[in-house]
Motif scaffolding. Structure first.
Motif, PDB file in Angstrom:
ATOM      1  N   PHE A 146      -7.859   7.431   2.235  1.00 45.23           N
ATOM      2  CA  PHE A 146      -8.179   6.025   2.485  1.00 45.23           C
ATOM      3  C   PHE A 146      -7.662   5.147   1.344  1.00 45.23           C
ATOM      4  O   PHE A 146      -7.066   4.093   1.573  1.00 45.23           O
ATOM      5  CB  PHE A 146      -9.691   5.871   2.644  1.00 45.23           C
ATOM      6  CG  PHE A 146     -10.127   4.517   3.110  1.00 45.23           C
ATOM      7  CD1 PHE A 146     -10.288   4.249   4.454  1.00 45.23           C
ATOM      8  CD2 PHE A 146     -10.393   3.500   2.197  1.00 45.23           C
ATOM      9  CE1 PHE A 146     -10.695   2.993   4.894  1.00 45.23           C
ATOM     10  CE2 PHE A 146     -10.798   2.253   2.616  1.00 45.23           C
ATOM     11  CZ  PHE A 146     -10.958   1.992   3.979  1.00 45.23           C
ATOM     12  N   ARG A 147      -7.903   5.588   0.105  1.00 47.30           N
ATOM     13  CA  ARG A 147      -7.429   4.815  -1.065  1.00 47.30           C
ATOM     14  C   ARG A 147      -5.904   4.825  -1.141  1.00 47.30           C
ATOM     15  O   ARG A 147      -5.277   3.790  -1.363  1.00 47.30           O
ATOM     16  CB  ARG A 147      -7.998   5.396  -2.363  1.00 47.30           C
ATOM     17  CG  ARG A 147      -9.496   5.275  -2.527  1.00 47.30           C
ATOM     18  CD  ARG A 147      -9.909   5.630  -3.953  1.00 47.30           C
ATOM     19  NE  ARG A 147      -9.471   6.960  -4.357  1.00 47.30           N
ATOM     20  CZ  ARG A 147     -10.149   8.080  -4.126  1.00 47.30           C
ATOM     21  NH1 ARG A 147     -11.287   8.025  -3.449  1.00 47.30           N
ATOM     22  NH2 ARG A 147      -9.689   9.245  -4.547  1.00 47.30           N
ATOM     23  N   ASP A 148      -5.333   6.005  -0.982  1.00 41.31           N
ATOM     24  CA  ASP A 148      -3.886   6.139  -1.143  1.00 41.31           C
ATOM     25  C   ASP A 148      -3.120   5.286  -0.144  1.00 41.31           C
ATOM     26  O   ASP A 148      -2.090   4.686  -0.473  1.00 41.31           O
ATOM     27  CB  ASP A 148      -3.471   7.603  -0.964  1.00 41.31           C
ATOM     28  CG  ASP A 148      -3.911   8.502  -2.108  1.00 41.31           C
ATOM     29  OD1 ASP A 148      -4.399   7.973  -3.129  1.00 41.31           O
ATOM     30  OD2 ASP A 148      -3.773   9.734  -1.978  1.00 41.31           O
TER      31      ASP A 148
ATOM     32  N   GLN B  25      -3.528   2.503   1.078  1.00 39.10           N
ATOM     33  CA  GLN B  25      -3.457   1.046   0.858  1.00 39.10           C
ATOM     34  C   GLN B  25      -2.120   0.615   0.271  1.00 39.10           C
ATOM     35  O   GLN B  25      -1.715  -0.543   0.396  1.00 39.10           O
ATOM     36  CB  GLN B  25      -4.592   0.591  -0.075  1.00 39.10           C
ATOM     37  CG  GLN B  25      -5.976   1.035   0.328  1.00 39.10           C
ATOM     38  CD  GLN B  25      -6.316   0.678   1.745  1.00 39.10           C
ATOM     39  OE1 GLN B  25      -6.234  -0.486   2.138  1.00 39.10           O
ATOM     40  NE2 GLN B  25      -6.679   1.673   2.542  1.00 39.10           N
ATOM     41  N   VAL B  26      -1.405   1.546  -0.354  1.00 41.62           N
ATOM     42  CA  VAL B  26      -0.162   1.169  -1.021  1.00 41.62           C
ATOM     43  C   VAL B  26       1.016   1.121  -0.045  1.00 41.62           C
ATOM     44  O   VAL B  26       2.009   0.434  -0.313  1.00 41.62           O
ATOM     45  CB  VAL B  26       0.153   2.152  -2.182  1.00 41.62           C
ATOM     46  CG1 VAL B  26       0.661   3.488  -1.663  1.00 41.62           C
ATOM     47  CG2 VAL B  26       1.147   1.542  -3.163  1.00 41.62           C
TER      48      VAL B  26
ATOM     49  N   LYS C  67      -9.735   2.419   8.811  1.00 40.10           N
ATOM     50  CA  LYS C  67     -11.011   1.699   8.650  1.00 40.10           C
ATOM     51  C   LYS C  67     -11.964   2.030   9.795  1.00 40.10           C
ATOM     52  O   LYS C  67     -13.168   2.225   9.586  1.00 40.10           O
ATOM     53  CB  LYS C  67     -10.757   0.197   8.564  1.00 40.10           C
ATOM     54  CG  LYS C  67     -10.113  -0.261   7.252  1.00 40.10           C
ATOM     55  CD  LYS C  67      -9.954  -1.766   7.224  1.00 40.10           C
ATOM     56  CE  LYS C  67      -9.525  -2.259   5.845  1.00 40.10           C
ATOM     57  NZ  LYS C  67      -8.193  -1.800   5.460  1.00 40.10           N
TER      58      LYS C  67
ATOM     59  N   GLY D 207      -5.102   3.957  -5.760  1.00 39.31           N
ATOM     60  CA  GLY D 207      -4.805   5.217  -5.087  1.00 39.31           C
ATOM     61  C   GLY D 207      -3.589   5.860  -5.705  1.00 39.31           C
ATOM     62  O   GLY D 207      -3.075   5.397  -6.728  1.00 39.31           O
TER      63      GLY D 207
ATOM     64  N   SER E  29       6.853  -5.847   1.389  1.00 40.35           N
ATOM     65  CA  SER E  29       5.499  -5.938   1.933  1.00 40.35           C
ATOM     66  C   SER E  29       5.534  -6.388   3.386  1.00 40.35           C
ATOM     67  O   SER E  29       6.587  -6.738   3.940  1.00 40.35           O
ATOM     68  CB  SER E  29       4.674  -6.936   1.114  1.00 40.35           C
ATOM     69  OG  SER E  29       5.184  -8.245   1.298  1.00 40.35           O
TER      70      SER E  29
ATOM     71  N   THR F  42      -2.749   9.086   8.225  1.00 36.72           N
ATOM     72  CA  THR F  42      -3.792   8.694   9.177  1.00 36.72           C
ATOM     73  C   THR F  42      -4.100   9.835  10.139  1.00 36.72           C
ATOM     74  O   THR F  42      -5.267  10.062  10.499  1.00 36.72           O
ATOM     75  CB  THR F  42      -3.378   7.434   9.948  1.00 36.72           C
ATOM     76  OG1 THR F  42      -2.949   6.429   9.021  1.00 36.72           O
ATOM     77  CG2 THR F  42      -4.526   6.894  10.765  1.00 36.72           C
TER      78      THR F  42
ATOM     79  N   SER G   1       2.571   6.605   6.778  1.00 38.66           N
ATOM     80  CA  SER G   1       1.353   6.052   7.390  1.00 38.66           C
ATOM     81  C   SER G   1       0.840   6.926   8.523  1.00 38.66           C
ATOM     82  O   SER G   1      -0.364   7.202   8.620  1.00 38.66           O
ATOM     83  CB  SER G   1       1.630   4.637   7.919  1.00 38.66           C
ATOM     84  OG  SER G   1       1.789   3.723   6.862  1.00 38.66           O
TER      85      SER G   1
ATOM     86  N   ASP H 182      -3.609   1.398   8.943  1.00 38.14           N
ATOM     87  CA  ASP H 182      -4.673   0.990   8.018  1.00 38.14           C
ATOM     88  C   ASP H 182      -5.922   0.569   8.798  1.00 38.14           C
ATOM     89  O   ASP H 182      -7.049   0.912   8.427  1.00 38.14           O
ATOM     90  CB  ASP H 182      -4.175  -0.158   7.137  1.00 38.14           C
ATOM     91  CG  ASP H 182      -5.191  -0.561   6.079  1.00 38.14           C
ATOM     92  OD1 ASP H 182      -5.623   0.309   5.300  1.00 38.14           O
ATOM     93  OD2 ASP H 182      -5.567  -1.756   6.032  1.00 38.14           O
ATOM     94  N   GLN H 183      -5.722  -0.145   9.897  1.00 36.41           N
ATOM     95  CA  GLN H 183      -6.856  -0.533  10.739  1.00 36.41           C
ATOM     96  C   GLN H 183      -7.524   0.701  11.343  1.00 36.41           C
ATOM     97  O   GLN H 183      -8.752   0.773  11.436  1.00 36.41           O
ATOM     98  CB  GLN H 183      -6.366  -1.473  11.845  1.00 36.41           C
ATOM     99  CG  GLN H 183      -5.887  -2.827  11.343  1.00 36.41           C
ATOM    100  CD  GLN H 183      -5.157  -3.626  12.402  1.00 36.41           C
ATOM    101  OE1 GLN H 183      -4.770  -3.092  13.444  1.00 36.41           O
ATOM    102  NE2 GLN H 183      -4.934  -4.901  12.138  1.00 36.41           N
TER     103      GLN H 183
END
Length: 591
Positions: A379-381, A383-384, A354, A224, A391, A275, A271, A350-351
């Protein structure tokens, strides 16, 4: 310096423009970004998707933001900028990410000036403010290395003192904006045999490098944020002035970790923003798509899915605003809350992404339709984001390391019990002290969770690496349970199952941490990391409920600090019923 990959426009991004215009507010930025469906708009889905397909940095978009004066939001007012309240900077991240995460991330590297505001000299702060505001100069954060990742102490890059200069040797990779930046915030070993105290931090203006020893590593291809400059730096006998060092030798890791407290919390804005805009796309699709003679949005189970998605987004937004306020109200405890926020919000969002993708069905895989293609990019972006600034596991480890002292204090407070009711007995010194402490705690809670009330300026000097066992939010759990059980706040809803769940989870964590420590479990053991995970959820649920108590039902402060316009535009404080609040809190705890 090797300029093979060097883009002068990336260093002096504002050089071609006149003095930046006034940046009225983050709320005004939404209208500035324009209609995402207008293909002629610089910030349209069509143009942003084309840049992503070509893996190109959104330079024109970034320049437009610089011309708008957005850079001033990254500079504290004390140094000539507009940064007063980190809620505004959170909102900036949220609004930009809602339109395009690549653009948001390309802009957000200015936040690495945070290390300078925390540990720099007055001269460095003035220079940093000038580079950002007058020259549009971006920062890159050069901490990680190919072989060591987040293990910063194990890094190999060295800065060897040589008179009034340092000699740099080694590589940093992967680094956002490594190539297209003006300033490098570099963590390097100045005393390799001293462990954590052998690391020093440097603010390096690339114009100050001499010796021809900086080389740029190729841009990495990514899943992403394809247009971002994710590349690297190689130093070979590169010379920098000793005046580039931030703080004293050996203080680099402390300053770096304190800066992480602020920047990792701001990741929550990325985030929530991405979203929220993805949810907009899915809601629009569900309102137009017809199945079984009805719109998809009218099907009961889809209604519930979409309502819960939006509720989770708004809950994370509330919590994030509260956590940003803690930076101003209780900076000494902030590292704990920043780690919890970063460990929870990006994962929860992220959940949610999905779950939203399921509503699109097979169209989730289509890239050519503008709206659905935009969802796929988001969606791809997204993930980072859990990887940024530590992390999820790194942040859970940070929490795990503080659990022993947190649980010791919370257990002692629970054993002491609530203070007696106010009577003549409160004249006794011990009881009076308990009442005074409770009054102080309630005042602190109101400052944190009354999201529209003013906050004091951020005191960077008060930041600490640990909270030393303090967690006022969890220490207030008995008070929260009492307030929610009061008839005036129940709104006819049965709070008992939720309150029992909160009590039970807190008790389970207390027992689990004690058991793990008694059995000699290490901080990074499965047992302790599991406790950190569940503590995070408990802390987030309690924070959400305090937000609801102070804002969602109209009991918040009447003072107006942070932009009321933001909250009215977002509908963030539309009435949230007790039943809805219970549902959100229980889903956080069951996550």
């Amino acid at each position: 310096m090797n300029n093979h990959h060097f883009n002068p426009a990336g260093i002096k991004a504002a050089a071609s423009s006149s003095t930046p215009g006034p940046f009225a507010s983050v709320a005004s930025l939404r209208s500035f970004l324009g209609d995402c469906e207008d293909a002629d708009n610089l910030f349209s889905n069509a143009q942003l998707l084309a840049l992503d397909e070509a893996e190109q940095l959104p330079s024109e978009q970034v320049q437009a933001l610089l011309d708008r004066g957005v850079a001033a939001q990254y500079v504290p007012r004390a140094w000539g900028g507009q940064l007063d309240n980190y809620q505004e900077l959170y909102e900036l991240a949220k609004v930009l990410a809602g339109r395009d995460l690549t653009t948001a991330i390309a802009m957000s590297t200015m936040v690495w000036s945070t290390a300078v505001w925390i540990g720099g000299s007055d001269a460095q702060k003035a220079r940093c403010a000038h580079i950002i505001q007058q020259e549009g100069g971006f920062h890159c954060l050069a901490y990680s290395e190919r072989d060591h990742g987040a293990d910063l102490i194990a890094g190999d890059l060295t800065a060897s003192a040589d008179g009034d200069e340092y000699l740099l040797n080694g590589e940093k990779w992967p680094i956002n904006r490594a190539t297209h930046s003006r300033v490098i915030v570099l963590l390097a070993k100045t005393a390799p045999d001293r462990g954590a105290r052998g690391l020093s931090l440097f603010m390096i203006d690339k114009h100050e490098l001499s010796g021809g020893g900086l080389h740029y590593l190729p841009k990495a291809r990514t899943l992403g944020i394809r247009g971002c400059d994710i590349s690297g730096l190689r130093f070979t006998n590169a010379r920098i002035p000793a005046s580039c060092r931030i703080g004293a030798e050996g203080e680099g890791l402390d300053i770096a970790l304190k800066a992480f407290q602020i920047t990792r919390a701001l990741c929550a804005g990325l985030s929530v923003g991405i979203t929220g805009s993805a949810c907009d796309i899915v809601e629009r699709f569900a309102g137009q798509r017809r199945l079984y003679g009805k719109t998809l949005a009218s099907l009961p189970w889809k209604q519930r899915q979409l309502q819960r998605a939006r509720a989770d987004i708004n809950a994370c937004d509330w919590i994030s605003h509260a956590m940003m306020r803690i930076l101003h109200v209780m900076p000494g405890c902030y590292g704990l809350y920043a780690a919890a926020l970063k460990a929870y919000v990006p994962v929860r969002m992220d959940q949610t992404l999905k779950q939203l993708s399921v509503t699109l069905g097979a169209r989730f895989f289509l890239r050519d339709e503008q709206h659905l293609g935009a969802f796929g990019k988001k969606f791809r972006d997204a993930q980072v984001i859990p990887l940024f600034d530590g992390s999820t596991d790194v942040n859970l480890y940070t929490l795990s390391s503080q659990l022993p002292s947190l649980m010791k204090r919370q257990k002692s407070l629970l054993m002491a019990g609530p203070p007696p009711m106010a009577t003549a007995a409160t004249r006794q010194p011990g009881v009076r002290a308990m009442h005074d402490a409770m009054a102080d705690l309630e005042q602190t809670l109101a400052k944190i969770f009354s999201l529209r009330a003013p906050v004091p300026p951020c005191d960077y000097d008060a930041l600490r690496l640990t909270s030393k066992g303090r967690d006022p939010v969890m220490e207030s759990l008995p008070l929260l349970l009492r307030q929610l059980a009061a008839p005036a706040n129940s709104q006819g809803s049965d709070w008992q199952p939720t309150l029992q769940l909160l009590r039970r989870r807190h008790g389970e964590i207390l027992v689990a941490v004690a058991s793990a420590l008694d059995n000699g479990c290490s901080i990074d053991s499965v047992e302790m990391m599991d406790c950190a995970y569940h503590y995070t959820r408990l802390l987030m649920a309690a924070s959400f409920l305090w937000c609801w108590y102070y804002n969602g039902d109209g009991q918040g402060s009447s003072e107006k600090g942070f932009s009321e316009q933001h909250f009215s535009e977002q509908g963030l404080f539309n009435q949230v019923s007790a039943e809805q609040a219970r549902d959100v809190a229980e889903r956080i705890l069951h996550d």
